[in-house]
Enzyme design. Structure first.
Site, PDB file in Angstrom:
ATOM      1  CE  LYS A 226     -25.676 -27.615 -20.257  1.00  0.00           C
ATOM      2  NZ  LYS A 226     -25.637 -26.410 -19.418  1.00  0.00           N
TER       3      LYS A 226
ATOM      4  NE  ARG B  87     -29.748 -30.304 -16.141  1.00  0.00           N
ATOM      5  CZ  ARG B  87     -29.854 -29.521 -17.214  1.00  0.00           C
ATOM      6  NH1 ARG B  87     -30.143 -30.029 -18.379  1.00  0.00           N
ATOM      7  NH2 ARG B  87     -29.659 -28.239 -17.088  1.00  0.00           N
TER       8      ARG B  87
ATOM      9  NE  ARG C 198     -30.101 -18.463 -21.132  1.00  0.00           N
ATOM     10  CZ  ARG C 198     -29.888 -19.713 -20.769  1.00  0.00           C
ATOM     11  NH1 ARG C 198     -29.250 -20.538 -21.569  1.00  0.00           N
ATOM     12  NH2 ARG C 198     -30.301 -20.146 -19.600  1.00  0.00           N
TER      13      ARG C 198
ATOM     14  NE  ARG D 248     -34.107 -20.997 -20.116  1.00  0.00           N
ATOM     15  CZ  ARG D 248     -33.140 -21.903 -20.259  1.00  0.00           C
ATOM     16  NH1 ARG D 248     -32.526 -22.048 -21.421  1.00  0.00           N
ATOM     17  NH2 ARG D 248     -32.767 -22.663 -19.256  1.00  0.00           N
TER      18      ARG D 248
ATOM     19  NE  ARG E 277     -31.236 -23.174 -14.670  1.00  0.00           N
ATOM     20  CZ  ARG E 277     -31.137 -22.349 -15.706  1.00  0.00           C
ATOM     21  NH1 ARG E 277     -31.561 -21.093 -15.608  1.00  0.00           N
ATOM     22  NH2 ARG E 277     -30.600 -22.758 -16.833  1.00  0.00           N
TER      23      ARG E 277
HETATM   24  P1  AP5 Z   1     -26.128 -21.121 -23.482  1.00  0.00           P
HETATM   25  O1  AP5 Z   1     -25.438 -21.699 -24.665  1.00  0.00           O
HETATM   26  O2  AP5 Z   1     -27.580 -20.828 -23.584  1.00  0.00           O
HETATM   27  O3  AP5 Z   1     -25.802 -21.997 -22.162  1.00  0.00           O
HETATM   28  P2  AP5 Z   1     -26.303 -23.419 -21.703  1.00  0.00           P
HETATM   29  O4  AP5 Z   1     -25.153 -24.082 -21.045  1.00  0.00           O
HETATM   30  O5  AP5 Z   1     -26.971 -24.145 -22.837  1.00  0.00           O
HETATM   31  O6  AP5 Z   1     -27.354 -22.929 -20.622  1.00  0.00           O
HETATM   32  P3  AP5 Z   1     -28.787 -23.452 -20.222  1.00  0.00           P
HETATM   33  O7  AP5 Z   1     -29.312 -22.507 -19.190  1.00  0.00           O
HETATM   34  O8  AP5 Z   1     -29.662 -23.654 -21.434  1.00  0.00           O
HETATM   35  O9  AP5 Z   1     -28.440 -24.768 -19.590  1.00  0.00           O
HETATM   36  P4  AP5 Z   1     -29.205 -25.497 -18.552  1.00  0.00           P
HETATM   37  O10 AP5 Z   1     -28.464 -26.739 -18.611  1.00  0.00           O
HETATM   38  O11 AP5 Z   1     -29.350 -24.910 -17.228  1.00  0.00           O
HETATM   39  O12 AP5 Z   1     -30.711 -25.393 -19.125  1.00  0.00           O
HETATM   40  P5  AP5 Z   1     -31.585 -26.435 -19.950  1.00  0.00           P
HETATM   41  O13 AP5 Z   1     -32.351 -25.670 -20.935  1.00  0.00           O
HETATM   42  O14 AP5 Z   1     -30.775 -27.601 -20.387  1.00  0.00           O
HETATM   43  O15 AP5 Z   1     -25.324 -19.796 -23.070  1.00  0.00           O
HETATM   44  C1  AP5 Z   1     -25.743 -19.001 -21.964  1.00  0.00           C
HETATM   45  C2  AP5 Z   1     -25.556 -17.514 -22.311  1.00  0.00           C
HETATM   46  O16 AP5 Z   1     -24.169 -17.225 -22.438  1.00  0.00           O
HETATM   47  C3  AP5 Z   1     -26.207 -17.121 -23.643  1.00  0.00           C
HETATM   48  O17 AP5 Z   1     -26.718 -15.815 -23.550  1.00  0.00           O
HETATM   49  C4  AP5 Z   1     -25.036 -17.167 -24.644  1.00  0.00           C
HETATM   50  O18 AP5 Z   1     -25.257 -16.295 -25.715  1.00  0.00           O
HETATM   51  C5  AP5 Z   1     -23.860 -16.752 -23.765  1.00  0.00           C
HETATM   52  N1  AP5 Z   1     -22.607 -17.401 -24.152  1.00  0.00           N
HETATM   53  C6  AP5 Z   1     -22.430 -18.676 -24.593  1.00  0.00           C
HETATM   54  N2  AP5 Z   1     -21.120 -18.930 -24.821  1.00  0.00           N
HETATM   55  C7  AP5 Z   1     -20.458 -17.779 -24.491  1.00  0.00           C
HETATM   56  C8  AP5 Z   1     -19.078 -17.405 -24.491  1.00  0.00           C
HETATM   57  N3  AP5 Z   1     -18.108 -18.262 -24.866  1.00  0.00           N
HETATM   58  N4  AP5 Z   1     -18.771 -16.162 -24.076  1.00  0.00           N
HETATM   59  C9  AP5 Z   1     -19.732 -15.281 -23.686  1.00  0.00           C
HETATM   60  N5  AP5 Z   1     -21.052 -15.576 -23.672  1.00  0.00           N
HETATM   61  C10 AP5 Z   1     -21.411 -16.819 -24.067  1.00  0.00           C
HETATM   62  O19 AP5 Z   1     -32.529 -26.976 -18.792  1.00  0.00           O
HETATM   63  C11 AP5 Z   1     -33.482 -26.146 -18.166  1.00  0.00           C
HETATM   64  C12 AP5 Z   1     -34.200 -26.943 -17.087  1.00  0.00           C
HETATM   65  O20 AP5 Z   1     -34.855 -28.101 -17.678  1.00  0.00           O
HETATM   66  C13 AP5 Z   1     -33.307 -27.551 -15.999  1.00  0.00           C
HETATM   67  O21 AP5 Z   1     -33.037 -26.622 -14.966  1.00  0.00           O
HETATM   68  C14 AP5 Z   1     -34.175 -28.722 -15.533  1.00  0.00           C
HETATM   69  O22 AP5 Z   1     -35.221 -28.286 -14.693  1.00  0.00           O
HETATM   70  C15 AP5 Z   1     -34.807 -29.214 -16.817  1.00  0.00           C
HETATM   71  N6  AP5 Z   1     -33.999 -30.273 -17.452  1.00  0.00           N
HETATM   72  C16 AP5 Z   1     -33.372 -30.204 -18.659  1.00  0.00           C
HETATM   73  N7  AP5 Z   1     -32.732 -31.351 -18.915  1.00  0.00           N
HETATM   74  C17 AP5 Z   1     -32.948 -32.168 -17.856  1.00  0.00           C
HETATM   75  C18 AP5 Z   1     -32.528 -33.493 -17.525  1.00  0.00           C
HETATM   76  N8  AP5 Z   1     -31.731 -34.212 -18.340  1.00  0.00           N
HETATM   77  N9  AP5 Z   1     -32.938 -34.016 -16.339  1.00  0.00           N
HETATM   78  C19 AP5 Z   1     -33.739 -33.314 -15.510  1.00  0.00           C
HETATM   79  N10 AP5 Z   1     -34.152 -32.055 -15.758  1.00  0.00           N
HETATM   80  C20 AP5 Z   1     -33.764 -31.487 -16.921  1.00  0.00           C
END
Ligand code: AP5
Length: 214
Positions: A13, A88, A127, A160, A171
């Site tokens: 994402k 979410r 990652r 991370r 998660r």
């Molecule tokens: P990446 O693009 O980083 O994936 P992502 O979907 O953004 O993953 P996140 O872990 O950031 O999502 P998340 O939703 O769990 O975490 P967030 O930071 O929002 O890609 C992942 C890897 O794959 C990278 O290495 C990339 O290079 C690789 N890749 C990408 N595309 C690829 C492809 N096509 N092919 C191969 N490789 C590829 O949230 C973290 C925490 O914050 C949550 O767990 C929660 O505790 C809290 N939080 C955040 N938002 C909320 C909310 N709205 N409500 C409550 N808690 C929240």
């Protein structure tokens, strides 16, 4: 153009949201990045969010919703934005709809980046993230030019805390229970689009551009 990125943790994402923001000149709003920036700055919000993030749990809606509503009300969001990691939960989605409806607006697109669970753990263990500027890499598919150093700002890139395999499993479970229902929620609104996230990232982006229009 107002866009929501949906998908499991690690589905890509954030990677796609940054590309969308660059192409369409709209802000990329990542709640995860906002929490991590607050943690780095040592704010109370950051410390509270960390308690949940480190366990693979969602930060409570009460801490999350106002933050996003405030951000999307800022001037740079008036021509649109791409939300990454929000909403979410169904209550978060309802809060977003209510806030937009108050100003006679609604979301235009929800894009689900679909990646099976079995691919996720591999992706997350490879990652590497820059905690300074938020850039993300992958040790195999998108390595940094110099090992361990962010191409963009020169700070170290790290695994991370919440990318440890046992936290990733938690998660994923939280995603299936609390976030996946949003797929039906946005299908019901007629704005859901699904793209396969297992393709190379340029192909995922191309599929998204076809949905959004060039
Ligand atoms: P990446 O693009 O980083 O994936 P992502 O979907 O953004 O993953 P996140 O872990 O950031 O999502 P998340 O939703 O769990 O975490 P967030 O930071 O929002 O890609 C992942 C890897 O794959 C990278 O290495 C990339 O290079 C690789 N890749 C990408 N595309 C690829 C492809 N096509 N092919 C191969 N490789 C590829 O949230 C973290 C925490 O914050 C949550 O767990 C929660 O505790 C809290 N939080 C955040 N938002 C909320 C909310 N709205 N409500 C409550 N808690 C929240």
């Amino acid at each position: 153009m107002k866009i929501i990125m949906l998908g499991a943790p690690g589905a890509g994402k954030g990677t796609q949201a940054k590309m969308i923001a660059d192409k369409y000149h709209i802000p990329h709003i990542s709640t995860g990045d906002i929490f991590r920036a607050n943690l780095k700055a040592g704010t109370e919000l950051g410390m509270k969010a960390k308690e949940y993030m480190d366990q693979g749990l969602l930060v409570p809606d009460a801490l999350t919703c106002d933050l996003v509503m405030d951000r999307i009300g800022q001037d740079d969001c008036k021509d649109g934005f791409v939300l990454d990691g929000f909403p979410r939960t169904i209550p978060q989605a309802e809060a977003l709809d209510a806030a937009l409806s108050n100003i006679n607006q609604k979301m235009d697109y929800a894009i689900d980046v679909d990646v099976p669970d079995e691919n996720i753990v591999n992706r997350m263990s490879g990652r590497r993230a820059c905690l300074n500027c938020g850039a993300t890499y992958h040790i195999v598919s998108i390595p940094t030019k110099v090992e361990g150093v962010c191409d963009r700002c020169g700070n170290p890139v790290v695994l991370r805390d919440d990318d440890q395999p046992e936290t990733v499993q938690k998660r994923l479970a939280v995603y299936h229970e609390q976030t996946q229902p949003l797929i039906d929620y946005y299908k019901g609104q007629g704005i859901l689009n699904t793209v396969s996230g297992t393709q190379p990232m340029e192909d995922v982006f191309q599929a998204i551009v076809e949905i959004l229009g060039a």
